[in-house]
Design a protein around this motif. Structure first.
Motif, PDB file in Angstrom:
ATOM      1  N   UNK A   6       0.799  -1.096   0.052  1.00 53.11           N
ATOM      2  CA  UNK A   6       0.180   0.210  -0.123  1.00 53.11           C
ATOM      3  C   UNK A   6       0.847   1.259  -0.020  1.00 53.11           C
ATOM      4  N   UNK A   7       1.698   1.345   0.778  1.00 50.24           N
ATOM      5  CA  UNK A   7       2.759   2.523   0.825  1.00 50.24           C
ATOM      6  C   UNK A   7       3.430   2.603  -0.619  1.00 50.24           C
ATOM      7  N   UNK A   8       3.623   1.451  -1.084  1.00 50.56           N
ATOM      8  CA  UNK A   8       4.315   1.885  -2.530  1.00 50.56           C
ATOM      9  C   UNK A   8       3.263   2.181  -3.535  1.00 50.56           C
ATOM     10  N   UNK A   9       2.139   1.552  -3.491  1.00 46.17           N
ATOM     11  CA  UNK A   9       1.101   1.717  -4.356  1.00 46.17           C
ATOM     12  C   UNK A   9       0.806   3.188  -4.232  1.00 46.17           C
ATOM     13  N   UNK A  10       0.720   3.639  -3.063  1.00 47.88           N
ATOM     14  CA  UNK A  10       0.235   5.205  -2.687  1.00 47.88           C
ATOM     15  C   UNK A  10       1.348   6.192  -3.079  1.00 47.88           C
ATOM     16  N   UNK A  11       2.698   5.955  -3.030  1.00 50.08           N
ATOM     17  CA  UNK A  11       3.759   6.801  -3.773  1.00 50.08           C
ATOM     18  C   UNK A  11       3.592   6.726  -5.282  1.00 50.08           C
ATOM     19  N   UNK A  22      -5.299   9.751  -1.918  1.00 52.60           N
ATOM     20  CA  UNK A  22      -5.773   9.942  -0.386  1.00 52.60           C
ATOM     21  C   UNK A  22      -7.172   9.525  -0.490  1.00 52.60           C
ATOM     22  N   UNK A  23      -7.789   9.619  -1.388  1.00 53.41           N
ATOM     23  CA  UNK A  23      -9.386   9.317  -1.422  1.00 53.41           C
ATOM     24  C   UNK A  23      -9.394   7.653  -1.455  1.00 53.41           C
ATOM     25  N   UNK A  24      -8.583   6.957  -2.337  1.00 53.76           N
ATOM     26  CA  UNK A  24      -8.651   5.428  -2.531  1.00 53.76           C
ATOM     27  C   UNK A  24      -8.223   4.988  -1.354  1.00 53.76           C
ATOM     28  N   UNK A  40      -2.638   4.896   5.465  1.00 55.17           N
ATOM     29  CA  UNK A  40      -1.987   6.277   5.840  1.00 55.17           C
ATOM     30  C   UNK A  40      -0.582   6.454   5.378  1.00 55.17           C
ATOM     31  N   UNK A  41       0.225   5.346   5.538  1.00 58.45           N
ATOM     32  CA  UNK A  41       1.619   5.832   5.091  1.00 58.45           C
ATOM     33  C   UNK A  41       1.648   5.960   3.395  1.00 58.45           C
ATOM     34  N   UNK A  42       0.680   5.224   2.728  1.00 60.79           N
ATOM     35  CA  UNK A  42       0.685   5.233   1.213  1.00 60.79           C
ATOM     36  C   UNK A  42       0.053   6.721   0.895  1.00 60.79           C
ATOM     37  N   UNK A  43      -0.885   7.069   1.724  1.00 61.80           N
ATOM     38  CA  UNK A  43      -1.625   8.458   1.447  1.00 61.80           C
ATOM     39  C   UNK A  43      -0.439   9.739   1.464  1.00 61.80           C
ATOM     40  N   UNK A  44       0.172   9.516   2.868  1.00 65.82           N
ATOM     41  CA  UNK A  44       1.354  10.510   3.026  1.00 65.82           C
ATOM     42  C   UNK A  44       2.358  10.523   1.958  1.00 65.82           C
ATOM     43  N   UNK A  45       2.668   9.293   1.508  1.00 65.91           N
ATOM     44  CA  UNK A  45       3.781   9.233   0.700  1.00 65.91           C
ATOM     45  C   UNK A  45       3.489   9.569  -0.686  1.00 65.91           C
ATOM     46  N   UNK A  80       7.182  14.976   4.729  1.00 63.40           N
ATOM     47  CA  UNK A  80       6.102  13.813   4.149  1.00 63.40           C
ATOM     48  C   UNK A  80       6.736  12.293   4.291  1.00 63.40           C
ATOM     49  N   UNK A  81       8.016  12.468   3.797  1.00 67.28           N
ATOM     50  CA  UNK A  81       8.542  11.156   4.072  1.00 67.28           C
ATOM     51  C   UNK A  81       8.854  10.690   5.536  1.00 67.28           C
ATOM     52  N   UNK A  82       9.292  11.507   6.413  1.00 68.20           N
ATOM     53  CA  UNK A  82       9.214  11.063   7.656  1.00 68.20           C
ATOM     54  C   UNK A  82       8.136  10.461   8.471  1.00 68.20           C
ATOM     55  N   UNK A  83       6.759  11.374   8.106  1.00 68.15           N
ATOM     56  CA  UNK A  83       5.611  10.901   8.456  1.00 68.15           C
ATOM     57  C   UNK A  83       5.397   9.557   7.936  1.00 68.15           C
ATOM     58  N   UNK A  84       5.432   9.459   6.798  1.00 64.83           N
ATOM     59  CA  UNK A  84       4.756   8.232   5.985  1.00 64.83           C
ATOM     60  C   UNK A  84       5.748   6.892   6.588  1.00 64.83           C
ATOM     61  N   UNK A  85       6.957   6.968   6.763  1.00 63.13           N
ATOM     62  CA  UNK A  85       7.814   6.069   7.129  1.00 63.13           C
ATOM     63  C   UNK A  85       7.335   5.911   8.552  1.00 63.13           C
ATOM     64  N   UNK A  86       7.170   6.585   9.611  1.00 67.16           N
ATOM     65  CA  UNK A  86       6.657   6.220  10.749  1.00 67.16           C
ATOM     66  C   UNK A  86       5.349   5.538  10.584  1.00 67.16           C
ATOM     67  N   UNK A  87       4.218   5.626   9.807  1.00 66.32           N
ATOM     68  CA  UNK A  87       3.373   4.741   9.927  1.00 66.32           C
ATOM     69  C   UNK A  87       3.413   3.337   9.343  1.00 66.32           C
TER      70      UNK A  87
END
Length: 225
Positions: A6-11, A22-24, A40-45, A80-87
């Motif tokens: 999901x994070x990779x797909x979001x990025x 973000x909607x998806x 959330x990680x995918x959305x922020x990334x 954004x990277x720091x927040x996404x990596x946190x989740x």
């Protein structure tokens, strides 16, 4: 698996539309609460992709503008990277078959994604018409309206006006930042509507954190001039 998928797909999806991503992701988090952190990680990334794409766009059209925008864009990307990596780190481990096979191997709902993309396209069309009508006189207004759907529209129009000699570099920075701010506000509303309160509480602080970092980067750049 969803933890990294999901994070990779979001990025990756952020290069098409961070708002639609973000909607998806919000719909995915709402339907499967266990995937909320990964979504959330995918959305922020996806916001990192937005910044990378904006950087390339500005650099191709007007290199002088990119030198001024470098600090704000870098600060926002790091935040954004720091927040996404946190989740991503907080997401539970899972095998590829845990979640995706139960929902037909799809990361997103295609029907909902196409519908939302159509809505964004209408707002972008209205912004382009306004920009063509008012030109440099309406650059701030068109940046705000365009930013509601796409953060890149303000960057592209501002850089193009510089390249054509209609405005100076210093006049283009604020419209771009206001467009990015409007786009971030849209993302916050979209997150609340698509993913519910749990998803919104996770992602909205990250979006605000990124936006604050952009404006702090801008303030720092202005102070050094």
């Amino acid at each position: 698996g969803p933890r990294f998928g999901l994070p990779l797909a979001g990025f990756a999806s952020g290069f098409v539309s961070g708002t639609a991503t973000i909607h998806a992701m919000g719909q995915r988090a709402k339907n499967e609460v266990s995937l909320a952190n990964a979504a959330t990680a995918g959305a922020v990334l996806s916001s990192i992709a937005t910044i990378v794409q904006m950087t390339i766009l500005i650099g191709l059209i007007q290199a002088d503008l990119l030198r001024v925008m470098a600090a704000p864009l870098l600060a926002g990307g790091v935040a954004a990277c720091a927040y996404g990596v946190y989740f991503l780190w907080r997401s539970p481990s899972s095998s590829p078959s845990d979640a995706y096979t139960q929902v037909g191997h799809r990361a997103f709902s295609l029907k909902a994604s196409f519908g939302f993309a159509a809505l964004l396209a209408l707002v972008m069309l209205a912004s382009a018409a306004l920009n063509a009508w008012l030109g440099e006189k309406g650059i701030m207004l068109s940046a705000l309206i365009g930013g509601l759907a796409d953060a890149h529209s303000a960057a592209a129009s501002s850089a193009s006006l510089i390249a054509s000699g209609k405005i100076e570099v210093s006049q283009a920075v604020l419209p771009i930042l206001f467009g990015l701010t409007a786009n971030t506000l849209t993302k916050c509303f979209v997150a609340s509507g698509a993913g519910g309160s749990v998803y919104a509480r996770k992602i909205i602080p990250g979006l605000v954190f990124m936006l604050v970092a952009v404006w702090v980067g801008y303030a720092g750049a202005i102070a050094q001039m």
